[in-house]
Design an enzyme around this catalytic site. Structure first.
Site, PDB file in Angstrom:
ATOM      1  N   SER A 222      18.814  -9.925  14.817  1.00  0.00           N
ATOM      2  CA  SER A 222      18.583  -9.833  13.383  1.00  0.00           C
ATOM      3  C   SER A 222      19.879  -9.401  12.690  1.00  0.00           C
ATOM      4  O   SER A 222      20.893 -10.084  12.791  1.00  0.00           O
ATOM      5  CB  SER A 222      17.425  -8.872  13.102  1.00  0.00           C
ATOM      6  OG  SER A 222      17.008  -8.962  11.766  1.00  0.00           O
ATOM      7  N   GLU A 341       9.129 -16.185  13.579  1.00  0.00           N
ATOM      8  CA  GLU A 341       9.865 -15.063  13.006  1.00  0.00           C
ATOM      9  C   GLU A 341       9.131 -14.425  11.822  1.00  0.00           C
ATOM     10  O   GLU A 341       9.019 -13.205  11.721  1.00  0.00           O
ATOM     11  CB  GLU A 341      11.248 -15.538  12.526  1.00  0.00           C
ATOM     12  CG  GLU A 341      12.122 -16.188  13.577  1.00  0.00           C
ATOM     13  CD  GLU A 341      12.984 -15.212  14.345  1.00  0.00           C
ATOM     14  OE1 GLU A 341      12.855 -13.991  14.121  1.00  0.00           O
ATOM     15  OE2 GLU A 341      13.805 -15.682  15.163  1.00  0.00           O
ATOM     16  N   HIS A 457       9.426 -11.927  14.792  1.00  0.00           N
ATOM     17  CA  HIS A 457      10.769 -11.360  14.811  1.00  0.00           C
ATOM     18  C   HIS A 457      10.758 -10.078  15.642  1.00  0.00           C
ATOM     19  O   HIS A 457       9.851  -9.261  15.513  1.00  0.00           O
ATOM     20  CB  HIS A 457      11.144 -11.048  13.359  1.00  0.00           C
ATOM     21  CG  HIS A 457      12.575 -10.760  13.091  1.00  0.00           C
ATOM     22  ND1 HIS A 457      13.574 -11.682  13.258  1.00  0.00           N
ATOM     23  CD2 HIS A 457      13.174  -9.630  12.616  1.00  0.00           C
ATOM     24  CE1 HIS A 457      14.730 -11.149  12.892  1.00  0.00           C
ATOM     25  NE2 HIS A 457      14.523  -9.902  12.512  1.00  0.00           N
TER      26      HIS A 457
END
Length: 547
Positions: A222, A341, A457
């Site tokens: 990320s 995600e 995610h």
């Protein structure tokens, strides 16, 4: 999780004291206290199950007082043997409900936070080094989080694992011309400068921990994945990084990414809220600055309808160009995303079956189109000539053809996943392959344990580090034979990539490299096993964006 927990309270007997400074490493290890002697200074750690851990190592001066909003200074020296059995304080932060899926509450938080942790199988030798930059939107996270404990990865992969704390929130990413450093010219990106300082520490000291300073893999997820690109793309950092792993990183570009001038209005408004000047923010108590900025960020985002400029920005110094505009350097790349995600923010369900509070998903197709139009404008400016209505119809048709849901929430999660992460990863991998560089593209497809759903995610992190069975993750990630096999395969894949630039695992075999046309996706986990290769993933949707 087998290793050194972040809340270890092991204390060495007072009788050992400074004696470890003269005992020598082998005798110290026999007493359960390995001592490393890098140029930075002698350090006493812990050893468990064949892995040594050294924690809370300062890699730069505390960024307090006159060093707030300044590049990191040299780490302070110490005499004798420094205790390195406990992690240092995390950067000051507030963890929202969705981020708590990954990050437990730090044991301590402080503006004095520039420390790193490392795990090594031995103090001799020249092992590959893996330096982890945690994610968290540049607002949350720490190197000592349960999910990125490096013991299992170090042990299985025979690598040295390093995790880094860096400045977050306003303390790490406020930008304004009045903050310009006279020595470097930097007026922003303090947290990115911290990350680079940690890499310099690794270059200068890692040999004393059995690591090879000439074989350093920078990996992150990320915001950490974006940081990998930011650091690697800057020619000033050449020689610090030799391989890159980018997990679910966003490659920002205008208008989502401002420059210093574009971020200045935010810093000025924040200073006014605190009844001071931008320069005067250096004297505001750290916790007050954090709390005020966090509340102000919510107002600013709502009023301006855009990203709050407390993040890495293209300042021309630390980040010379926006990540989307700059090619990655010539070195091996492993890059990928997870299947869903967007679930992390818009449809996350906890192990108890209850929804986790997050961002508001679209309630109907009309609100979905409004959100899609804004997403396209911010994340895909090249789509300016495309009608959101036509894009939505193509996504509907693709989902219906696969037999997957076509409700507004599900479609939004798919669109957010693609425009936020998957399209960028595919295009970056393709460009790197066309440049003649080795590149491996993956999609993590292992769903959360029921009653949770999807592959949100952050879902891959406990498998990369082999921490999926840690109590913090067991009910979310799963602990069955399939999960154990996947964790082994992913740790081997990441570690072997760090060793020689070619990921593989005993069970999943050698990974397929991506072609110059973007084909060859290594799908990790799910009902079909630890790894399989597909030409493309979600090809119909990717075609909408030319990816």
């Amino acid at each position: 999780m087998i290793g050194f927990g972040r809340r270890d309270v092991v204390r060495l007997g007072a009788g050992l004291g400074m004696g470890a400074a003269v005992l020598g490493p082998s005798l110290a290890r026999a007493q359960g206290a390995p001592v490393a002697r890098p140029p930075a200074g002698a350090l006493r750690g812990l050893e468990r199950d064949g892995v040594m851990a050294f924690k809370g190592i300062p890699y730069a001066a505390p960024p307090i007082g006159a060093l707030r909003f300044r590049p990191p200074g040299p780490a302070p020296a110490w005499n004798g043997v420094r205790d390195a059995t406990r992690a240092g304080a995390a950067s000051i932060q507030t963890i929202p409900p969705w981020a708590a899926w990954l990050y437990d509450q730090p044991a301590s938080m402080d503006e004095d936070c520039l420390t790193l942790n490392l795990w090594t199988p031995g103090l001799e030798g020249r092992r590959p080094v893996m330096v982890w930059i945690h994610g968290g939107a540049w607002r949350t996270g720490e190197g000592a989080a349960a999910g990125n404990d490096g013991a299992a990865l170090s042990r299985l992969g025979d690598v040295v694992v390093v995790t880094v704390n860096y400045r977050l929130n306003a303390l790490g990413f406020l930008a304004h011309p009045d903050l310009r450093d006279p020595g470097t010219g930097a007026a922003a990106n303090w947290g990115v400068q911290d990350q680079v300082a940690a890499l310099r520490w690794v270059r200068d000291n890692i040999a004393a921990f059995g690591g090879d300073p000439g074989n350093v893999t920078l990996f992150g997820q990320s915001a950490g994945g974006t940081s990998v690109a930011n650091i690697a793309q800057n020619p000033a950092n050449r020689g610090l990084v030799h391989k890159m792993i980018i997990q679910s990183g966003a490659f920002f570009g205008p208008p989502a990414l401002p420059d210093v001038a574009g971020a200045a209005a935010y810093a000025e408004a924040l200073a006014a809220r605190l009844s001071t000047t931008v320069a005067g923010l250096k004297a505001v108590p750290a916790r007050r600055l954090h709390d005020t900025e966090l509340a102000f960020a919510r107002e600013w985002g709502a009023q301006h309808g855009g990203r709050v400029p407390v993040l890495p920005i293209a300042d021309g110094v630390v980040i010379p160009q926006p990540p989307r505009a700059a090619p990655l350097p010539a070195m091996p790349l492993l890059i990928g995303t997870v299947r869903d995600e967007g679930v992390f923010w818009f449809d996350l369900v906890g192990p108890d079956g209850k929804p986790v509070p997050g961002s508001r998903p679209p309630a109907d197709e009309a609100s979905l189109l409004v959100m899609l139009r804004a997403l396209m404008a911010g994340n895909r400016p090249s789509s300016a000539g495309m009608a959101p209505e036509a894009v939505l119809e193509r996504y509907k048709a693709a989902a219906a053809g696969r037999g997957t849901p076509t409700d507004p929430r599900s479609l939004w999660v798919a669109l957010y996943t693609d425009l936020g992460f998957r399209v960028d990863a595919t295009e970056v991998a393709r460009a790197h392959a066309r440049a003649g560089q080795p590149v491996f593209l993956y999609e993590f497809a292992h769903p959360l344990a029921a009653p949770a759903h999807g592959v949100p995610h952050c879902a891959e992190i406990p498998f990369v580090f082999g921490t999926n069975a840690d109590p913090y993750f067991a009910a979310k990630s799963g602990t069955g034979p399939a999960e154990a096999a996947l964790a082994r395969a992913m740790m081997q894949g990441w570690a072997r990539f760090a060793r020689d630039g070619a990921p593989s695992s005993d069970e999943g075999g050698a990974w397929a490299p991506v072609s110059a046309s973007g084909e060859g996706i290594n799908v990790l986990g799910g009902p079909e096993g630890v790894r399989r290769v597909l030409p493309r993933v979600r090809g119909e949707e990717m075609a909408v964006w030319g990816a």
